[in-house]
Design an enzyme around this catalytic site. Sequence first.
Site, short mmCIF file in Angstrom:
data_model
loop_
_atom_site.label_atom_id
_atom_site.label_comp_id
_atom_site.label_asym_id
_atom_site.label_seq_id
_atom_site.Cartn_x
_atom_site.Cartn_y
_atom_site.Cartn_z
N GLY A 28 0.83 -1.22 0.00
CA GLY A 28 0.00 0.00 0.00
C GLY A 28 0.85 1.25 0.00
O GLY A 28 0.40 2.32 -0.39
N CYS B 46 0.68 5.91 0.33
CA CYS B 46 -0.72 6.30 0.19
C CYS B 46 -1.61 5.64 1.24
O CYS B 46 -2.36 6.30 1.94
CB CYS B 46 -1.18 5.95 -1.22
N GLY C 106 1.19 24.01 1.17
CA GLY C 106 0.77 23.26 -0.02
C GLY C 106 -0.31 22.27 0.35
O GLY C 106 -1.09 22.50 1.29
N GLU D 223 4.30 30.13 4.85
CA GLU D 223 4.50 29.77 3.43
C GLU D 223 5.52 30.73 2.82
O GLU D 223 5.42 31.94 3.00
CB GLU D 223 3.15 29.84 2.70
N ASP E 224 5.86 8.23 -7.84
CA ASP E 224 6.50 9.44 -7.33
C ASP E 224 7.98 9.54 -7.69
O ASP E 224 8.51 10.65 -7.80
CB ASP E 224 6.37 9.50 -5.79
N HIS F 177 -31.08 15.80 -10.40
CA HIS F 177 -31.48 16.90 -9.52
C HIS F 177 -31.99 16.32 -8.19
O HIS F 177 -32.70 15.32 -8.22
CB HIS F 177 -32.60 17.72 -10.17
P1 FAD Z 1 4.81 4.99 -2.44
O1 FAD Z 1 3.38 4.96 -2.10
O2 FAD Z 1 5.69 5.97 -1.75
O3 FAD Z 1 5.36 3.53 -2.22
C1 FAD Z 1 6.70 3.20 -2.38
C2 FAD Z 1 6.95 1.86 -1.70
O4 FAD Z 1 8.26 1.43 -2.02
C3 FAD Z 1 6.87 1.93 -0.18
O5 FAD Z 1 5.95 0.98 0.30
C4 FAD Z 1 8.30 1.61 0.28
O6 FAD Z 1 8.33 0.84 1.49
C5 FAD Z 1 8.81 0.80 -0.90
N1 FAD Z 1 10.26 0.84 -1.06
C6 FAD Z 1 11.06 1.92 -1.24
N2 FAD Z 1 12.34 1.53 -1.37
C7 FAD Z 1 12.35 0.19 -1.27
C8 FAD Z 1 13.37 -0.80 -1.32
N3 FAD Z 1 14.65 -0.49 -1.52
N4 FAD Z 1 13.02 -2.11 -1.16
C9 FAD Z 1 11.71 -2.46 -0.97
N5 FAD Z 1 10.73 -1.57 -0.91
C10 FAD Z 1 11.05 -0.27 -1.05
N6 FAD Z 1 -2.02 11.35 -3.44
C11 FAD Z 1 -3.26 11.39 -3.97
O7 FAD Z 1 -3.43 11.07 -5.15
N7 FAD Z 1 -4.36 11.76 -3.21
C12 FAD Z 1 -4.22 12.11 -1.90
O8 FAD Z 1 -5.21 12.44 -1.25
C13 FAD Z 1 -2.94 12.08 -1.33
N8 FAD Z 1 -2.76 12.40 -0.03
C14 FAD Z 1 -1.52 12.31 0.52
C15 FAD Z 1 -1.37 12.67 1.86
C16 FAD Z 1 -0.12 12.61 2.46
C17 FAD Z 1 0.02 12.96 3.90
C18 FAD Z 1 0.99 12.15 1.69
C19 FAD Z 1 2.35 12.04 2.33
C20 FAD Z 1 0.86 11.83 0.37
C21 FAD Z 1 -0.40 11.91 -0.24
N9 FAD Z 1 -0.59 11.60 -1.59
C22 FAD Z 1 -1.84 11.68 -2.14
C23 FAD Z 1 0.52 11.19 -2.46
C24 FAD Z 1 0.55 9.65 -2.62
O9 FAD Z 1 0.68 9.05 -1.36
C25 FAD Z 1 1.70 9.24 -3.52
O10 FAD Z 1 1.61 9.93 -4.75
C26 FAD Z 1 1.68 7.75 -3.80
O11 FAD Z 1 1.76 7.01 -2.60
C27 FAD Z 1 2.85 7.37 -4.70
O12 FAD Z 1 2.83 6.01 -4.96
P2 FAD Z 1 4.16 5.21 -5.33
O13 FAD Z 1 3.72 3.84 -5.65
O14 FAD Z 1 4.94 5.96 -6.33
O15 FAD Z 1 5.06 5.23 -4.02
P1 NAD Z 2 3.50 20.78 -1.84
O1 NAD Z 2 4.46 20.89 -2.96
O2 NAD Z 2 2.08 20.57 -2.13
O3 NAD Z 2 3.60 22.11 -0.97
C1 NAD Z 2 4.79 22.56 -0.40
C2 NAD Z 2 4.61 24.01 -0.04
O4 NAD Z 2 5.71 24.40 0.75
C3 NAD Z 2 4.58 24.94 -1.26
O5 NAD Z 2 3.50 25.83 -1.14
C4 NAD Z 2 5.93 25.65 -1.19
O6 NAD Z 2 5.89 26.94 -1.74
C5 NAD Z 2 6.17 25.67 0.30
N1 NAD Z 2 7.58 25.77 0.71
C6 NAD Z 2 8.65 25.19 0.14
N2 NAD Z 2 9.77 25.47 0.85
C7 NAD Z 2 9.37 26.24 1.88
C8 NAD Z 2 10.06 26.83 2.98
N3 NAD Z 2 11.37 26.70 3.14
N4 NAD Z 2 9.34 27.54 3.87
C9 NAD Z 2 7.99 27.69 3.73
N5 NAD Z 2 7.30 27.15 2.70
C10 NAD Z 2 7.98 26.42 1.80
O7 NAD Z 2 4.10 19.66 -0.89
P2 NAD Z 2 3.45 18.84 0.32
O8 NAD Z 2 2.31 19.57 0.89
O9 NAD Z 2 4.59 18.48 1.21
O10 NAD Z 2 2.93 17.54 -0.39
C11 NAD Z 2 3.84 16.73 -1.16
C12 NAD Z 2 3.13 16.10 -2.32
O11 NAD Z 2 2.26 15.07 -1.87
C13 NAD Z 2 2.21 17.03 -3.09
O12 NAD Z 2 2.91 17.78 -4.05
C14 NAD Z 2 1.26 16.09 -3.74
O13 NAD Z 2 1.84 15.61 -4.92
C15 NAD Z 2 1.14 14.98 -2.72
N6 NAD Z 2 -0.11 15.14 -1.93
C16 NAD Z 2 -1.29 15.13 -2.59
C17 NAD Z 2 -2.48 15.28 -1.89
C18 NAD Z 2 -3.76 15.23 -2.64
O14 NAD Z 2 -3.78 14.79 -3.78
N7 NAD Z 2 -4.87 15.66 -2.04
C19 NAD Z 2 -2.46 15.47 -0.52
C20 NAD Z 2 -1.24 15.50 0.12
C21 NAD Z 2 -0.07 15.33 -0.59
#
Ligand code: FAD
Ligand code: NAD
Length: 464
Positions: free
Chosen positions: A40, A43, A185, A206, A311, A443
Amino acid sequence: MKEITTKLLVIGAGPGGYVCAIRAGQLGIDTVIVDAGRPGGTCLTVGCIPSKALIHAADEYFMARRMADGGNRLGISVASPAIDLGKTMDWKDGIVGRLTSGVTGLLQKARVKIVHGRARFRDGKTVEVTTETGDQLIRAENIVIATGSEPVALPNLPFGGNVISSTEALALRRVPERLVVVGGGYIGLELGTAFAKLGSQVSVVEATPRVLPQYDAELVRPVLRRLKELGVRVLTETSAKGLDSDGQGLMVEAGGATETITADKILVTVGRKPRMEGWGYEELDLDRTGRFLRIDERCRTSMRGIYAIGDVTGEPMLAHRAMAQGEMVAEIVAGQKRSWDKRAIPAVCFTDPEIVGVGLSPDEARATGVEIKTGVFPFSANGRAMTTAWEDGFVRAVARSDNHVVLGLHAVGQGVSELAAGFSLAIEMGARLEDVAETTHAHPTRGEAIQEAALMALGHALHL
Ligand code: FAD
Ligand code: NAD
């Protein structure tokens, strides 16, 4: 050392990796997936799902508090609401547990071999995995790197103690009295809003002139109004300088003036970076684009037989982009002709109100050199919005002036994340304004505002 040979090896079981492995398994490809953590990835375990669970709990609690304060017009009264964040986190962990075991079940159903351990490339065809029961060597014809991303730390504010990332914020057992969020962000505003509703006194620091720079100012305005109502202090063009001498405050600087903001927790959310360490990048000859692995339209890296998804490959770092790439790569490995041909990737920010965007904003569309028509329909003229007592926000349609092909659909408002499906479908299908306007929308729903925005762009909205 135990050795396995396979057709496909996926490193990382986040949304990118696990979807790739499931699809490959469905297609009959001999597949192994390795993850050092729980299936998982970010995410399901510390990202999308836990944050949305916390946001939901915060909304419910906030609503109860408002009702207790007599601040609603619905005639409901509630006595002394309270929240036990520890219990909320247990509930959230339960959801995460159900989903991670669900992913394991799906992988097993697709006959994918799951290896729990840390993978490291020896060379372009061989990966060594360190597991609890010893090392394994996996030889694979095709390898997918899906190692995801990790939080960026600020050099003057390293993680540790009261300086936390989203991972720790999503595991707090007590609501911090004063929370400073550095970075306005996605994560900073989603979690900052949730903690404000849970009762924290929140400040957002910010660096740029405005929060949520990913979205245009028109879409962010209702979110700023709400932050103000919630008492969240938003400091833009402000930089975090570091902790003060007793570690209880954050020193910030704006336009030459400095200030110390007292804080129980400092949540640093200044972006995420691709996870490039620990898997043997140094052993390979992979090209990069900036910090990310460089890929082509088939997610192929610069080395034959090595793909990268999610990512680790670049923006937007979103789970659904990772999943779509994962599915495509599995089909390519199975011999199908596939390449990245998506017209747009939806983006949703789960703030209050929510923001959703698919395709181009008016400015982005104009920048491509085409003439455009826009239609903006406010939720204050939408019956369903009135019945939920949340009327702030609008739906906006952007289309080419010449042939009316829709280029962008955006919305801000309560619950608009659910409009993403319709927006994406319209743009992916190449819909024209007339297609949207002539589709019967149920609606009373907020979705009617999509139809009205299209009608608006055509010059004949019915309900405005
Ligand atoms: P990841 O989910 O990061 O998974 C990578 C996996 O690789 C991990 O399980 C890790 O353990 C494994 N791994 C890494 N290196 C190794 C290794 N050497 N050997 C074995 N395993 C390894 N995105 C959205 O679309 N909607 C959202 O609402 C949203 N909310 C978010 C909220 C937060 C707080 C955060 C932090 C992120 C959010 N994101 C959201 C972003 C989303 O989580 C990521 O875009 C997504 O998880 C990326 O998927 P991925 O498969 O690239 O990598
Ligand atoms: P972000 O890129 O969304 O926001 C980072 C913010 O920090 C920006 O506004 C930037 O200008 C600011 N910033 C950068 N350096 C700074 C500094 N030194 N001091 C103050 N402000 C600074 O990054 P995030 O919120 O950490 O999230 C990371 C990524 O995770 C997102 O870009 C997104 O791809 C993913 N994410 C997606 C969702 C969603 O889809 N709903 C939710 C959470 C996270």
